[in-house]
Design an enzyme around this catalytic site. Structure first.
Site, PDB file in Angstrom:
ATOM      1  N   GLY A  20      -5.510   1.218 -13.458  1.00 29.85           N
ATOM      2  CA  GLY A  20      -6.740   0.932 -12.725  1.00 29.85           C
ATOM      3  C   GLY A  20      -7.921   1.496 -13.495  1.00 29.85           C
ATOM      4  O   GLY A  20      -8.250   1.018 -14.585  1.00 29.85           O
ATOM      5  N   TYR A  61      -8.178   3.957 -15.342  1.00 29.33           N
ATOM      6  CA  TYR A  61      -7.855   4.454 -16.689  1.00 29.33           C
ATOM      7  C   TYR A  61      -7.601   3.350 -17.708  1.00 29.33           C
ATOM      8  O   TYR A  61      -7.428   3.627 -18.905  1.00 29.33           O
ATOM      9  CB  TYR A  61      -6.684   5.438 -16.638  1.00 29.33           C
ATOM     10  CG  TYR A  61      -7.070   6.840 -16.195  1.00 29.33           C
ATOM     11  CD1 TYR A  61      -8.392   7.168 -15.851  1.00 29.33           C
ATOM     12  CD2 TYR A  61      -6.131   7.867 -16.125  1.00 29.33           C
ATOM     13  CE1 TYR A  61      -8.747   8.452 -15.447  1.00 29.33           C
ATOM     14  CE2 TYR A  61      -6.479   9.161 -15.733  1.00 29.33           C
ATOM     15  CZ  TYR A  61      -7.785   9.447 -15.390  1.00 29.33           C
ATOM     16  OH  TYR A  61      -8.126  10.720 -15.016  1.00 29.33           O
ATOM     17  N   ASN A 102      -6.284  12.679 -11.388  1.00 34.83           N
ATOM     18  CA  ASN A 102      -6.921  13.131 -12.643  1.00 34.83           C
ATOM     19  C   ASN A 102      -6.614  14.619 -12.812  1.00 34.83           C
ATOM     20  O   ASN A 102      -6.093  15.256 -11.889  1.00 34.83           O
ATOM     21  CB  ASN A 102      -8.424  12.845 -12.637  1.00 34.83           C
ATOM     22  CG  ASN A 102      -9.135  13.532 -11.488  1.00 34.83           C
ATOM     23  OD1 ASN A 102      -9.185  14.754 -11.434  1.00 34.83           O
ATOM     24  ND2 ASN A 102      -9.636  12.750 -10.538  1.00 34.83           N
ATOM     25  N   GLY A 108      -9.620   4.967  -6.200  1.00 39.73           N
ATOM     26  CA  GLY A 108      -8.358   4.238  -6.344  1.00 39.73           C
ATOM     27  C   GLY A 108      -7.262   4.753  -5.430  1.00 39.73           C
ATOM     28  O   GLY A 108      -7.506   5.102  -4.274  1.00 39.73           O
ATOM     29  N   VAL A 109      -6.053   4.811  -5.961  1.00 37.10           N
ATOM     30  CA  VAL A 109      -4.907   5.214  -5.148  1.00 37.10           C
ATOM     31  C   VAL A 109      -5.028   6.700  -4.758  1.00 37.10           C
ATOM     32  O   VAL A 109      -4.603   7.096  -3.661  1.00 37.10           O
ATOM     33  CB  VAL A 109      -3.583   4.890  -5.891  1.00 37.10           C
ATOM     34  CG1 VAL A 109      -3.328   5.779  -7.071  1.00 37.10           C
ATOM     35  CG2 VAL A 109      -2.411   4.914  -4.927  1.00 37.10           C
ATOM     36  N   ASP A 110      -5.630   7.497  -5.605  1.00 40.26           N
ATOM     37  CA  ASP A 110      -5.870   8.922  -5.341  1.00 40.26           C
ATOM     38  C   ASP A 110      -6.715   9.074  -4.064  1.00 40.26           C
ATOM     39  O   ASP A 110      -6.345   9.823  -3.135  1.00 40.26           O
ATOM     40  CB  ASP A 110      -6.591   9.513  -6.576  1.00 40.26           C
ATOM     41  CG  ASP A 110      -6.628  11.023  -6.603  1.00 40.26           C
ATOM     42  OD1 ASP A 110      -6.043  11.655  -5.704  1.00 40.26           O
ATOM     43  OD2 ASP A 110      -7.253  11.572  -7.534  1.00 40.26           O
ATOM     44  N   ASP A 170       0.873  -1.178   0.000  1.00 35.48           N
ATOM     45  CA  ASP A 170       0.000   0.000   0.000  1.00 35.48           C
ATOM     46  C   ASP A 170       0.909   1.227   0.000  1.00 35.48           C
ATOM     47  O   ASP A 170       1.668   1.443   0.950  1.00 35.48           O
ATOM     48  CB  ASP A 170      -0.861  -0.058   1.272  1.00 35.48           C
ATOM     49  CG  ASP A 170      -1.740   1.162   1.446  1.00 35.48           C
ATOM     50  OD1 ASP A 170      -1.617   2.138   0.671  1.00 35.48           O
ATOM     51  OD2 ASP A 170      -2.552   1.146   2.388  1.00 35.48           O
ATOM     52  N   ILE A 171       0.818   2.035  -1.032  1.00 34.68           N
ATOM     53  CA  ILE A 171       1.742   3.169  -1.182  1.00 34.68           C
ATOM     54  C   ILE A 171       1.566   4.215  -0.082  1.00 34.68           C
ATOM     55  O   ILE A 171       2.504   4.954   0.216  1.00 34.68           O
ATOM     56  CB  ILE A 171       1.610   3.787  -2.607  1.00 34.68           C
ATOM     57  CG1 ILE A 171       2.866   4.582  -2.976  1.00 34.68           C
ATOM     58  CG2 ILE A 171       0.352   4.631  -2.719  1.00 34.68           C
ATOM     59  CD1 ILE A 171       2.946   4.960  -4.441  1.00 34.68           C
TER      60      ILE A 171
HETATM   61  N1  AR6 Z   1      -1.336   1.606  -3.012  1.00 37.24           N
HETATM   62  C1  AR6 Z   1      -0.762   1.266  -4.194  1.00 37.24           C
HETATM   63  N2  AR6 Z   1      -1.488   1.073  -5.319  1.00 37.24           N
HETATM   64  C2  AR6 Z   1      -2.829   1.245  -5.237  1.00 37.24           C
HETATM   65  C3  AR6 Z   1      -3.492   1.610  -4.045  1.00 37.24           C
HETATM   66  C4  AR6 Z   1      -2.686   1.798  -2.889  1.00 37.24           C
HETATM   67  N3  AR6 Z   1      -3.203   2.155  -1.707  1.00 37.24           N
HETATM   68  N4  AR6 Z   1      -4.824   1.694  -4.320  1.00 37.24           N
HETATM   69  C5  AR6 Z   1      -4.992   1.389  -5.614  1.00 37.24           C
HETATM   70  N5  AR6 Z   1      -3.799   1.097  -6.175  1.00 37.24           N
HETATM   71  P1  AR6 Z   1      -6.130   3.902 -10.143  1.00 37.24           P
HETATM   72  P2  AR6 Z   1      -5.539   5.265 -12.697  1.00 37.24           P
HETATM   73  C6  AR6 Z   1      -3.463   0.705  -7.548  1.00 37.24           C
HETATM   74  O1  AR6 Z   1      -7.499   3.544 -10.621  1.00 37.24           O
HETATM   75  O2  AR6 Z   1      -5.787   4.004 -13.469  1.00 37.24           O
HETATM   76  C7  AR6 Z   1      -8.739   7.973  -9.737  1.00 37.24           C
HETATM   77  O3  AR6 Z   1     -10.102   8.098  -9.448  1.00 37.24           O
HETATM   78  C8  AR6 Z   1      -4.550   0.061  -8.371  1.00 37.24           C
HETATM   79  O4  AR6 Z   1      -4.703  -1.326  -8.010  1.00 37.24           O
HETATM   80  O5  AR6 Z   1      -5.978   4.394  -8.758  1.00 37.24           O
HETATM   81  O6  AR6 Z   1      -4.333   6.074 -13.035  1.00 37.24           O
HETATM   82  C9  AR6 Z   1      -8.110   9.286 -10.168  1.00 37.24           C
HETATM   83  O7  AR6 Z   1      -8.697  10.385  -9.535  1.00 37.24           O
HETATM   84  C10 AR6 Z   1      -3.956   0.208  -9.772  1.00 37.24           C
HETATM   85  O8  AR6 Z   1      -3.013  -0.832 -10.005  1.00 37.24           O
HETATM   86  O9  AR6 Z   1      -5.454   5.033 -11.097  1.00 37.24           O
HETATM   87  C11 AR6 Z   1      -8.358   9.294 -11.651  1.00 37.24           C
HETATM   88  O10 AR6 Z   1      -9.651   9.768 -11.950  1.00 37.24           O
HETATM   89  C12 AR6 Z   1      -3.182   1.528  -9.694  1.00 37.24           C
HETATM   90  O11 AR6 Z   1      -3.130   1.852  -8.293  1.00 37.24           O
HETATM   91  C13 AR6 Z   1      -8.245   7.841 -12.024  1.00 37.24           C
HETATM   92  O12 AR6 Z   1      -8.592   7.104 -10.863  1.00 37.24           O
HETATM   93  C14 AR6 Z   1      -3.814   2.677 -10.444  1.00 37.24           C
HETATM   94  O13 AR6 Z   1      -5.220   2.615 -10.360  1.00 37.24           O
HETATM   95  C15 AR6 Z   1      -6.842   7.474 -12.417  1.00 37.24           C
HETATM   96  O14 AR6 Z   1      -6.817   6.148 -12.879  1.00 37.24           O
END
Ligand code: AR6
Length: 180
Positions: free
Chosen positions: A125, A127, A30, A38-40, A16-17
């Site tokens: 994720g 995207y 975004n 997600g991670v955001d 978990d980052i």
């Molecule tokens: N630690 C590490 N990685 C994580 C964590 C965490 N705590 N949580 C999720 N991931 P995403 P995107 C991974 O969807 O595709 C947001 O709503 C997840 O499993 O977070 O760039 C933004 O606001 C995946 O492998 O980001 C944008 O609108 C990776 O992080 C949009 O999502 C990226 O997934 C960006 O989409």
């Protein structure tokens, strides 16, 4: 898994980052920089409102660019917010924008004297970027940067799922040939 690039290191780990103890963690945000899922969502939840307050003053962020804020309550000192491409099949400049998101994040880290930085798997994720292709771009871009910027001591890819960790590890293995 870890490789050496000169005096610097590239490390892959599962986790978990938001728990990373590094100078900066990168957020897959975004363009609004006003939060999301997600991670955001996880980073803003763990880091508290100070991050969003600073984000509001940044005027958004174009895909492929990166901007920095405090880490708030996180163990990391800073959050570098970047915006990856939305996957639309691969013909809409997605590879270039993804590489740029990694490169600009690393440049911003360097400019702010960060010696360690942790990345999530940007764009794979919500995207929808295919993980294998994204891993190749992420790893190649980080390795190329570390070769030229030895002031950055350690870059980490923090993969949330065991499947993503395996994919990144598989793609990194053939890249570990020594420098000529
Ligand atoms: N630690 C590490 N990685 C994580 C964590 C965490 N705590 N949580 C999720 N991931 P995403 P995107 C991974 O969807 O595709 C947001 O709503 C997840 O499993 O977070 O760039 C933004 O606001 C995946 O492998 O980001 C944008 O609108 C990776 O992080 C949009 O999502 C990226 O997934 C960006 O989409």
């Amino acid at each position: 898994m870890e490789i050496k690039i000169g005096k610097s290191r590239l490390l892959l780990k599962q986790g978990d980052i938001t728990q990373e103890e590094v100078d900066a963690i990168v957020n897959a945000a975004n363009s609004s920089l006003l939060g999301g899922g997600g991670v955001d969502g996880a980073i803003h939840r763990a880091g508290g409102s100070e991050i969003l307050e600073q984000c509001k003053k940044l005027g958004g962020c174009a895909p492929g660019d990166a901007k920095i804020t405090t880490g708030g309550k996180l163990k990391a000192k800073h959050v570098i917010h970047t915006v990856g491409p939305i996957w639309r099949g691969g013909g809409e400049d997605e590879p270039r924008i993804l590489a740029s998101a990694y490169r600009r994040s690393l440049e911003v880290a360097s400019e702010n004297h960060c010696s360690s930085v942790s990345f999530p798997s940007i764009s794979t994720g919500a995207y929808g970027y295919p993980v294998t292709e994204a891993a190749q771009i992420a790893l190649r871009t980080i390795i190329a940067f570390l070769r030229k910027h030895q002031e950055l001591k350690e870059a980490r890819m923090v993969l949330f799922s065991p499947e993503d960790f395996s994919t990144y590890a598989r793609e990194l293995r053939p890249m570990t040939v020594p420098d000529m």
